[in-house]
Design a protein around this motif. Structure first.
Motif, PDB file in Angstrom:
ATOM      1  N   ALA A  80      -3.630  12.802 -16.802  1.00 33.33           N
ATOM      2  CA  ALA A  80      -4.139  11.438 -16.653  1.00 33.33           C
ATOM      3  C   ALA A  80      -3.463  10.822 -15.437  1.00 33.33           C
ATOM      4  O   ALA A  80      -2.231  10.812 -15.346  1.00 33.33           O
ATOM      5  N   SER A  81      -4.267  10.323 -14.509  1.00 29.42           N
ATOM      6  CA  SER A  81      -3.732   9.786 -13.257  1.00 29.42           C
ATOM      7  C   SER A  81      -4.325   8.419 -12.962  1.00 29.42           C
ATOM      8  O   SER A  81      -5.492   8.157 -13.275  1.00 29.42           O
ATOM      9  N   PRO A  82      -3.553   7.538 -12.336  1.00 26.55           N
ATOM     10  CA  PRO A  82      -4.124   6.277 -11.866  1.00 26.55           C
ATOM     11  C   PRO A  82      -4.949   6.499 -10.612  1.00 26.55           C
ATOM     12  O   PRO A  82      -4.940   7.589 -10.026  1.00 26.55           O
ATOM     13  N   GLY A  83      -5.661   5.465 -10.203  1.00 29.04           N
ATOM     14  CA  GLY A  83      -6.396   5.523  -8.941  1.00 29.04           C
ATOM     15  C   GLY A  83      -7.863   5.848  -9.117  1.00 29.04           C
ATOM     16  O   GLY A  83      -8.419   5.778 -10.218  1.00 29.04           O
ATOM     17  N   ALA A  96      -3.113   4.191  -4.799  1.00 29.67           N
ATOM     18  CA  ALA A  96      -2.207   3.423  -3.951  1.00 29.67           C
ATOM     19  C   ALA A  96      -0.759   3.542  -4.408  1.00 29.67           C
ATOM     20  O   ALA A  96       0.156   3.698  -3.588  1.00 29.67           O
ATOM     21  N   ASN A  97      -0.523   3.481  -5.726  1.00 28.69           N
ATOM     22  CA  ASN A  97       0.845   3.498  -6.233  1.00 28.69           C
ATOM     23  C   ASN A  97       1.519   4.859  -6.107  1.00 28.69           C
ATOM     24  O   ASN A  97       2.737   4.968  -6.239  1.00 28.69           O
ATOM     25  N   GLU A 173     -11.325  -0.237 -12.216  1.00 23.34           N
ATOM     26  CA  GLU A 173     -10.172  -0.625 -11.393  1.00 23.34           C
ATOM     27  C   GLU A 173      -9.937  -2.137 -11.519  1.00 23.34           C
ATOM     28  O   GLU A 173      -9.966  -2.887 -10.546  1.00 23.34           O
ATOM     29  N   PHE A 174      -9.696  -2.549 -12.745  1.00 22.30           N
ATOM     30  CA  PHE A 174      -9.519  -3.958 -13.078  1.00 22.30           C
ATOM     31  C   PHE A 174      -8.329  -4.574 -12.354  1.00 22.30           C
ATOM     32  O   PHE A 174      -8.351  -5.761 -11.993  1.00 22.30           O
ATOM     33  N   GLY A 175      -7.287  -3.799 -12.138  1.00 21.16           N
ATOM     34  CA  GLY A 175      -6.097  -4.327 -11.479  1.00 21.16           C
ATOM     35  C   GLY A 175      -6.358  -4.820 -10.077  1.00 21.16           C
ATOM     36  O   GLY A 175      -5.604  -5.641  -9.553  1.00 21.16           O
ATOM     37  N   HIS A 176      -7.435  -4.340  -9.467  1.00 12.78           N
ATOM     38  CA  HIS A 176      -7.732  -4.730  -8.090  1.00 12.78           C
ATOM     39  C   HIS A 176      -8.929  -5.666  -7.998  1.00 12.78           C
ATOM     40  O   HIS A 176      -9.634  -5.711  -6.979  1.00 12.78           O
ATOM     41  N   LEU A 185      -0.384 -10.486  -1.330  1.00  8.56           N
ATOM     42  CA  LEU A 185      -0.914  -9.212  -0.846  1.00  8.56           C
ATOM     43  C   LEU A 185      -0.657  -8.109  -1.866  1.00  8.56           C
ATOM     44  O   LEU A 185       0.451  -7.958  -2.382  1.00  8.56           O
ATOM     45  N   CYS A 186      -1.696  -7.345  -2.164  1.00 10.37           N
ATOM     46  CA  CYS A 186      -1.601  -6.228  -3.105  1.00 10.37           C
ATOM     47  C   CYS A 186      -1.429  -4.917  -2.333  1.00 10.37           C
ATOM     48  O   CYS A 186      -1.763  -4.835  -1.141  1.00 10.37           O
ATOM     49  N   THR A 187      -0.949  -3.886  -2.990  1.00 12.67           N
ATOM     50  CA  THR A 187      -0.783  -2.580  -2.349  1.00 12.67           C
ATOM     51  C   THR A 187      -2.117  -1.981  -1.917  1.00 12.67           C
ATOM     52  O   THR A 187      -2.158  -1.109  -1.055  1.00 12.67           O
ATOM     53  N   CYS A 188      -3.222  -2.461  -2.510  1.00 15.77           N
ATOM     54  CA  CYS A 188      -4.542  -1.937  -2.154  1.00 15.77           C
ATOM     55  C   CYS A 188      -5.050  -2.527  -0.844  1.00 15.77           C
ATOM     56  O   CYS A 188      -6.055  -2.065  -0.295  1.00 15.77           O
TER      57      CYS A 188
END
Length: 333
Positions: A80-83, A96-97, A173-176, A185-188
Motif C-alpha cells: 500500500a503506497s501513497p500518491g 510527493a511525500n 487525493e483528498f489531501g490535495h 504552500l503544499c508539497t504538491c
C-alpha cells in the motif's frame, strides 16, 4: 527487529507479507492463511537505508527471514503506497511525500523476492479492510468514504461496494484539495490544501512555527488543545480544513458515512465531535452523513495490503478481517 508472535500449527506453510508505506514510517507484517499475524516490524521511511524503496525492500527481507526461520515460505507481497498509484502497471506514478515519480515498485520487488506482488493506493487498500469490517459489524459497506489521516491525507471512495480508482489512479487525493484560498504552500505545489493544515506532520510543523513549546508529536499537541492556546489555534485550523473538504465530499458523493482513520483518527471524539458540527453546519440544505471513527484502526492500510493477494486471506463479504496490527510508533504516519 521484528516481533515474533505465536501462531498455531498449520498444514499450509505459506505466508504473505503486507507493507504500508507512510511518509514517516513503513509498517510491515507477515500473515498466515486466515489472517493470523506471524511477524511485524516498523522502520523509518527515510532512515539508514537512505530511500523509501530501500527501506521497503529491507523491511520485506527482514520479515521474509523471520518467516523462513519459523518454517514457512513467502508466497506473495501486498504493498500500500501513497500518491498516484497505477495498480495495473504496478507503478507509483507520483508520490510527493516519498519523492517518487514513475516508481515501478512491483517489478523491482518481484525481481528481488521472486513472488507475486500486488500494489494499491494506501487509502484504497485501507478502505478494503474497512469495508469488510463494516459489513461484519452490520454497517453500510457499500456507500462510504474512508479518510486516513497521518503524515499525509487521502480518501477512498466506496460506491456500490466498489472502491473507485479513477481514470489515472488518482481518485481520492483528498489531501490535495485546496480549502484555504491562497493558503500555505503544499508539497504538491498548490496552496491551501487540506493536507498542509490537517495532516499529523502539518500540525506539528504549524505548532512549532507558531512558537509552540510542547514536546511530542501530533497526538500530544492535539491532546493539549484545551490548555495550550497555540495548540488550540492549530487544531482549530486543522478541523476547519477537514470540515470544509469533507463537506465537499458529502455534497458530491452522498455517502452514508465519512469514516476517519489513520494515526490521527485515533483522536476519537476530540476530532469527531467538532468535525460533525463543522460538516453539519455547512450542509444546511441537507442532512449530513455520519462522521465515524474507523472500525479497523490505524492498521487498516496494512490489513488492506494483505487483502490484495489471491490467497486464503481474501475474505468474503461477511468474514471478519485479520485483527488490527498494533502500531508501535508514537507519531501518526
Amino acid at each position: 527487529m521484528a516481533e515474533r508472535s505465536a501462531y498455531p500449527p498449520s498444514h499450509d506453510d505459506s505466508a504473505v507479507v503486507a507493507v504500508d508505506i507512510g511518509g514517516t514510517t513503513i509498517k510491515g507484517a507477515a500473515f498466515a492463511p486466515h489472517g493470523s499475524v506471524l511477524e511485524r516490524a516498523t522502520v523509518p521511511t527515510f532512515g539508514p537505508a537512505g530511500s523509501p524503496l530501500e527501506a521497503t525492500s529491507g523491511l520485506i527481507a527482514q520479515l521474509d527471514a523471520a518467516i523462513r526461520a519459523g518454517g514457512r515460505r513467502l508466497t506473495g507481497i501486498g504493498v500500500a503506497s501513497p500518491g498516484l498509484v497505477d495498480s495495473v502497471r504496478g507503478t507509483v506514478t507520483f508520490a510527493a511525500n516519498l519523492g517518487w515519480t514513475d516508481m515501478a515498485i512491483v517489478d523491482l520487488l518481484t525481481e528481488r523476492f521472486g513472488v507475486p506482488v500486488a500494489l494499491e493506493h494506501d487509502g484504497r487498500a485501507a478502505a478494503r479492510a474497512e469495508r469488510v469490517a463494516r459489513i461484519a459489524a452490520g454497517r453500510d459497506g457499500d456507500e462510504f468514504v474512508f479518510v486516513p489521516i497521518g503524515t499525509g491525507i487521502s480518501a477512498a471512495i466506496v460506491t456500490g461496494g466498489v472502491v473507485v480508482t479513477g481514470a489515472t489512479g488518482g481518485a481520492g487525493e483528498f489531501g490535495h484539495v485546496p480549502v484555504v484560498p491562497d493558503g500555505e504552500l503544499c508539497t504538491c505545489g498548490q496552496r491551501g490544501c487540506v493536507e498542509v493544515y490537517a495532516s499529523a506532520s502539518a500540525i506539528v510543523r504549524r505548532y512549532r512555527a507558531a512558537g509552540g513549546t510542547l514536546p511530542g508529536g501530533a497526538r500530544e499537541i492535539t491532546a493539549a488543545a484545551s490548555t495550550d492556546p497555540v495548540a488550540a489555534s492549530v487544531w482549530a485550523d486543522a478541523v476547519d480544513a477537514l470540515a470544509v473538504g469533507l463537506t465537499g465530499l458529502a455534497a458530491v458523493l452522498d455517502p452514508s458515512a465519512l469514516v476517519i482513520g489513520g494515526g490521527l483518527g485515533e483522536a476519537g471524539d476530540r476530532l469527531l465531535v467538532p468535525l460533525r458540527e463543522g460538516v453539519a453546519r455547512r450542509l444546511a440544505w441537507r442532512s449530513a452523513p455520519r462522521v465515524e471513527q474507523s472500525l479497523v484502526g490505524a492498521g487498516a492500510g496494512l490489513i488492506g495490503a494483505s487483502l490484495l493477494l489471491e490467497s486464503p486471506l481474501v475474505p468474503g463479504d461477511t468474514v471478519t478481517p485479520p485483527a488490527p496490527v498494533p502500531v508501535p510508533s508514537k507519531e501518526p504516519s
